[in-house]
Design a protein around this motif. Sequence first.
Motif, PDB file in Angstrom:
ATOM      1  N   VAL A  44      16.202 -23.369  43.834  1.00 55.48           N
ATOM      2  CA  VAL A  44      15.980 -24.698  43.262  1.00 55.48           C
ATOM      3  C   VAL A  44      14.585 -25.200  43.646  1.00 55.48           C
ATOM      4  CG1 VAL A  44      16.750 -27.109  43.274  1.00 55.48           C
ATOM      5  CG2 VAL A  44      18.432 -25.260  43.196  1.00 55.48           C
ATOM      6  N   ILE A  45      14.230 -25.007  44.906  1.00 56.85           N
ATOM      7  CA  ILE A  45      12.906 -25.433  45.359  1.00 56.85           C
ATOM      8  C   ILE A  45      11.830 -24.566  44.707  1.00 56.85           C
ATOM      9  CG2 ILE A  45      11.389 -25.707  47.362  1.00 56.85           C
ATOM     10  CD1 ILE A  45      13.907 -26.312  49.007  1.00 56.85           C
ATOM     11  N   LYS A  46      12.123 -23.280  44.528  1.00 56.13           N
ATOM     12  CA  LYS A  46      11.158 -22.390  43.866  1.00 56.13           C
ATOM     13  C   LYS A  46      10.859 -22.891  42.455  1.00 56.13           C
ATOM     14  CE  LYS A  46      11.465 -18.068  44.703  1.00 56.13           C
ATOM     15  NZ  LYS A  46      10.451 -17.342  45.407  1.00 56.13           N
ATOM     16  N   GLN A  47      11.889 -23.331  41.736  1.00 52.79           N
ATOM     17  CA  GLN A  47      11.694 -23.868  40.391  1.00 52.79           C
ATOM     18  C   GLN A  47      10.845 -25.137  40.440  1.00 52.79           C
ATOM     19  OE1 GLN A  47      12.655 -22.046  37.950  1.00 52.79           O
ATOM     20  NE2 GLN A  47      12.052 -23.413  36.318  1.00 52.79           N
ATOM     21  N   ARG A  48      11.130 -26.007  41.411  1.00 52.04           N
ATOM     22  CA  ARG A  48      10.334 -27.229  41.576  1.00 52.04           C
ATOM     23  C   ARG A  48       8.898 -26.893  41.927  1.00 52.04           C
ATOM     24  NH1 ARG A  48      13.989 -31.247  45.296  1.00 52.04           N
ATOM     25  NH2 ARG A  48      15.669 -31.594  43.830  1.00 52.04           N
ATOM     26  N   MET A  49       8.716 -25.875  42.744  1.00 55.63           N
ATOM     27  CA  MET A  49       7.379 -25.472  43.169  1.00 55.63           C
ATOM     28  C   MET A  49       6.566 -24.987  41.977  1.00 55.63           C
ATOM     29  SD  MET A  49       5.574 -25.346  45.894  1.00 55.63           S
ATOM     30  CE  MET A  49       4.185 -24.543  46.619  1.00 55.63           C
ATOM     31  N   ARG A  50       7.188 -24.250  41.078  1.00 54.10           N
ATOM     32  CA  ARG A  50       6.485 -23.797  39.866  1.00 54.10           C
ATOM     33  C   ARG A  50       5.991 -24.993  39.054  1.00 54.10           C
ATOM     34  NH1 ARG A  50      11.156 -19.593  38.966  1.00 54.10           N
ATOM     35  NH2 ARG A  50      10.301 -17.819  40.112  1.00 54.10           N
ATOM     36  N   ARG A  51       6.862 -25.975  38.906  1.00 53.42           N
ATOM     37  CA  ARG A  51       6.496 -27.188  38.167  1.00 53.42           C
ATOM     38  C   ARG A  51       5.385 -27.945  38.906  1.00 53.42           C
ATOM     39  NH1 ARG A  51      11.322 -29.530  37.722  1.00 53.42           N
ATOM     40  NH2 ARG A  51      11.017 -30.885  39.513  1.00 53.42           N
ATOM     41  N   PHE A  52       5.504 -28.020  40.217  1.00 56.38           N
ATOM     42  CA  PHE A  52       4.518 -28.725  41.030  1.00 56.38           C
ATOM     43  C   PHE A  52       3.139 -28.076  40.891  1.00 56.38           C
ATOM     44  CE2 PHE A  52       2.445 -29.413  45.210  1.00 56.38           C
ATOM     45  CZ  PHE A  52       2.299 -30.789  45.125  1.00 56.38           C
ATOM     46  N   VAL A  53       3.081 -26.751  40.908  1.00 55.18           N
ATOM     47  CA  VAL A  53       1.802 -26.045  40.764  1.00 55.18           C
ATOM     48  C   VAL A  53       1.194 -26.350  39.396  1.00 55.18           C
ATOM     49  CG1 VAL A  53       0.724 -23.756  40.544  1.00 55.18           C
ATOM     50  CG2 VAL A  53       2.273 -24.238  42.453  1.00 55.18           C
ATOM     51  N   ARG A  54       2.013 -26.345  38.337  1.00 57.34           N
ATOM     52  CA  ARG A  54       1.499 -26.685  37.002  1.00 57.34           C
ATOM     53  C   ARG A  54       0.928 -28.102  36.990  1.00 57.34           C
ATOM     54  NH1 ARG A  54       6.177 -24.140  35.218  1.00 57.34           N
ATOM     55  NH2 ARG A  54       7.218 -26.133  34.914  1.00 57.34           N
ATOM     56  N   GLU A  55       1.678 -29.043  37.582  1.00 58.54           N
ATOM     57  CA  GLU A  55       1.226 -30.435  37.602  1.00 58.54           C
ATOM     58  C   GLU A  55      -0.041 -30.594  38.436  1.00 58.54           C
ATOM     59  OE1 GLU A  55       4.672 -32.473  39.052  1.00 58.54           O
ATOM     60  OE2 GLU A  55       5.743 -32.270  37.149  1.00 58.54           O
ATOM     61  N   LEU A  56      -0.108 -29.905  39.540  1.00 60.93           N
ATOM     62  CA  LEU A  56      -1.286 -29.966  40.396  1.00 60.93           C
ATOM     63  C   LEU A  56      -2.516 -29.452  39.655  1.00 60.93           C
ATOM     64  CD1 LEU A  56      -2.693 -30.393  43.097  1.00 60.93           C
ATOM     65  CD2 LEU A  56      -1.878 -28.153  43.789  1.00 60.93           C
ATOM     66  N   ARG A  57      -2.358 -28.369  38.957  1.00 61.90           N
ATOM     67  CA  ARG A  57      -3.482 -27.819  38.203  1.00 61.90           C
ATOM     68  C   ARG A  57      -3.901 -28.751  37.065  1.00 61.90           C
ATOM     69  NH1 ARG A  57      -2.163 -21.294  38.434  1.00 61.90           N
ATOM     70  NH2 ARG A  57      -2.553 -21.145  40.684  1.00 61.90           N
ATOM     71  N   GLU A  58      -2.949 -29.459  36.488  1.00 61.82           N
ATOM     72  CA  GLU A  58      -3.298 -30.458  35.473  1.00 61.82           C
ATOM     73  C   GLU A  58      -4.120 -31.595  36.090  1.00 61.82           C
ATOM     74  OE1 GLU A  58       0.413 -31.647  33.695  1.00 61.82           O
ATOM     75  OE2 GLU A  58       0.702 -29.674  32.764  1.00 61.82           O
ATOM     76  N   LEU A  59      -3.816 -31.950  37.342  1.00 62.33           N
ATOM     77  CA  LEU A  59      -4.589 -32.977  38.036  1.00 62.33           C
ATOM     78  C   LEU A  59      -6.012 -32.511  38.344  1.00 62.33           C
ATOM     79  CD1 LEU A  59      -1.997 -34.361  40.629  1.00 62.33           C
ATOM     80  CD2 LEU A  59      -2.989 -35.601  38.687  1.00 62.33           C
ATOM     81  N   MET A  60      -6.198 -31.216  38.490  1.00 58.18           N
ATOM     82  CA  MET A  60      -7.522 -30.674  38.805  1.00 58.18           C
ATOM     83  C   MET A  60      -8.463 -30.760  37.600  1.00 58.18           C
ATOM     84  SD  MET A  60      -6.456 -27.280  41.016  1.00 58.18           S
ATOM     85  CE  MET A  60      -8.133 -26.689  41.257  1.00 58.18           C
ATOM     86  N   THR A  61      -7.924 -30.699  36.404  1.00 54.27           N
ATOM     87  CA  THR A  61      -8.741 -30.628  35.194  1.00 54.27           C
ATOM     88  C   THR A  61      -9.747 -31.769  35.064  1.00 54.27           C
ATOM     89  OG1 THR A  61      -7.018 -29.369  34.078  1.00 54.27           O
ATOM     90  CG2 THR A  61      -8.651 -30.430  32.674  1.00 54.27           C
ATOM     91  N   PRO A  62      -9.331 -33.045  35.190  1.00 51.26           N
ATOM     92  CA  PRO A  62     -10.323 -34.122  35.033  1.00 51.26           C
ATOM     93  C   PRO A  62     -11.443 -34.076  36.087  1.00 51.26           C
ATOM     94  CG  PRO A  62      -8.091 -35.024  34.999  1.00 51.26           C
ATOM     95  CD  PRO A  62      -7.985 -33.572  35.352  1.00 51.26           C
ATOM     96  N   ALA A  63     -11.105 -33.711  37.317  1.00 51.70           N
ATOM     97  CA  ALA A  63     -12.128 -33.640  38.362  1.00 51.70           C
ATOM     98  C   ALA A  63     -13.127 -32.528  38.052  1.00 51.70           C
ATOM     99  CB  ALA A  63     -11.488 -33.419  39.728  1.00 51.70           C
ATOM    100  N   LEU A  64     -12.647 -31.401  37.555  1.00 47.04           N
ATOM    101  CA  LEU A  64     -13.551 -30.304  37.202  1.00 47.04           C
ATOM    102  C   LEU A  64     -14.421 -30.694  36.006  1.00 47.04           C
ATOM    103  CD1 LEU A  64     -11.240 -27.169  37.601  1.00 47.04           C
ATOM    104  CD2 LEU A  64     -12.913 -28.061  39.206  1.00 47.04           C
ATOM    105  N   ASP A  65     -13.801 -31.296  34.996  1.00 49.51           N
ATOM    106  CA  ASP A  65     -14.561 -31.728  33.823  1.00 49.51           C
ATOM    107  C   ASP A  65     -15.650 -32.729  34.205  1.00 49.51           C
ATOM    108  OD1 ASP A  65     -13.200 -30.161  31.958  1.00 49.51           O
ATOM    109  OD2 ASP A  65     -11.746 -31.736  31.476  1.00 49.51           O
ATOM    110  N   ALA A  66     -15.290 -33.708  35.035  1.00 49.48           N
ATOM    111  CA  ALA A  66     -16.245 -34.744  35.435  1.00 49.48           C
ATOM    112  C   ALA A  66     -17.412 -34.158  36.234  1.00 49.48           C
ATOM    113  CB  ALA A  66     -15.545 -35.828  36.251  1.00 49.48           C
ATOM    114  N   SER A  67     -17.176 -33.037  36.888  1.00 50.51           N
ATOM    115  CA  SER A  67     -18.222 -32.401  37.700  1.00 50.51           C
ATOM    116  C   SER A  67     -18.988 -31.337  36.925  1.00 50.51           C
ATOM    117  CB  SER A  67     -17.603 -31.787  38.960  1.00 50.51           C
ATOM    118  OG  SER A  67     -17.027 -32.793  39.757  1.00 50.51           O
ATOM    119  N   GLY A  68     -18.678 -31.196  35.639  1.00 46.28           N
ATOM    120  CA  GLY A  68     -19.385 -30.213  34.826  1.00 46.28           C
ATOM    121  C   GLY A  68     -18.936 -28.793  35.065  1.00 46.28           C
TER     122      GLY A  68
END
Length: 181
Positions: free
Chosen positions: A105-129
């Motif tokens: 159950v936690i493994k499934q949550r962790m997969r979702r968490f990693v996807r969400e975390l990577r989505e959070l990284m996108t704006p910071a990377l875009d803003a930094s070029g």
Amino acid sequence: MDVRDRILGAALKLLAENGAHALTQPKVAGAAGVRQSHLTYYFPTRADLLQAVARHSIDALAGQLAGAPGASPGRLAKGIAAGSADKGRVRVMLGLVTAADRDPVIKQRMRRFVRELRELMTPALDASGLKSDPDSIAFLHSVIIGCAVLQLARDSAEARTEARAVLRKAVACVARPRQRR
């Protein structure tokens, strides 16, 4: 500060000071100054609490990175290096990884968490070029996690210096090529 935030703050402090083994409901409830029943109302299981602490910590880091003035690859690398040196944040991540290894159950949550975390990284990377395609994000995320774990394990000035250099190099690897005029 509401009860939920007090609980999360207390749990993060316990993790930072003592590691994942200190994250028990009685200890967290005591540190937060709430009854254990309040804690279980918000976080029925240790896994729920651990995941919420991870989310709270990552959201705070994402907010710091997004709010940094004058976004540039160098500033982003510096902010990431500071975040990866946060022992509490790294212990939360390691606690989640260990729990996910034992609990599907936690493994499934962790997969979702990693996807969400990577989505959070996108704006910071875009803003930094920087490139924000899935492969670049996965690469940078993997390097960040590796640096964080090695810094925690080695806990020295040398480890922190090395992590900063490695993270600068990783950020340079995902820099967008300059346009020729």
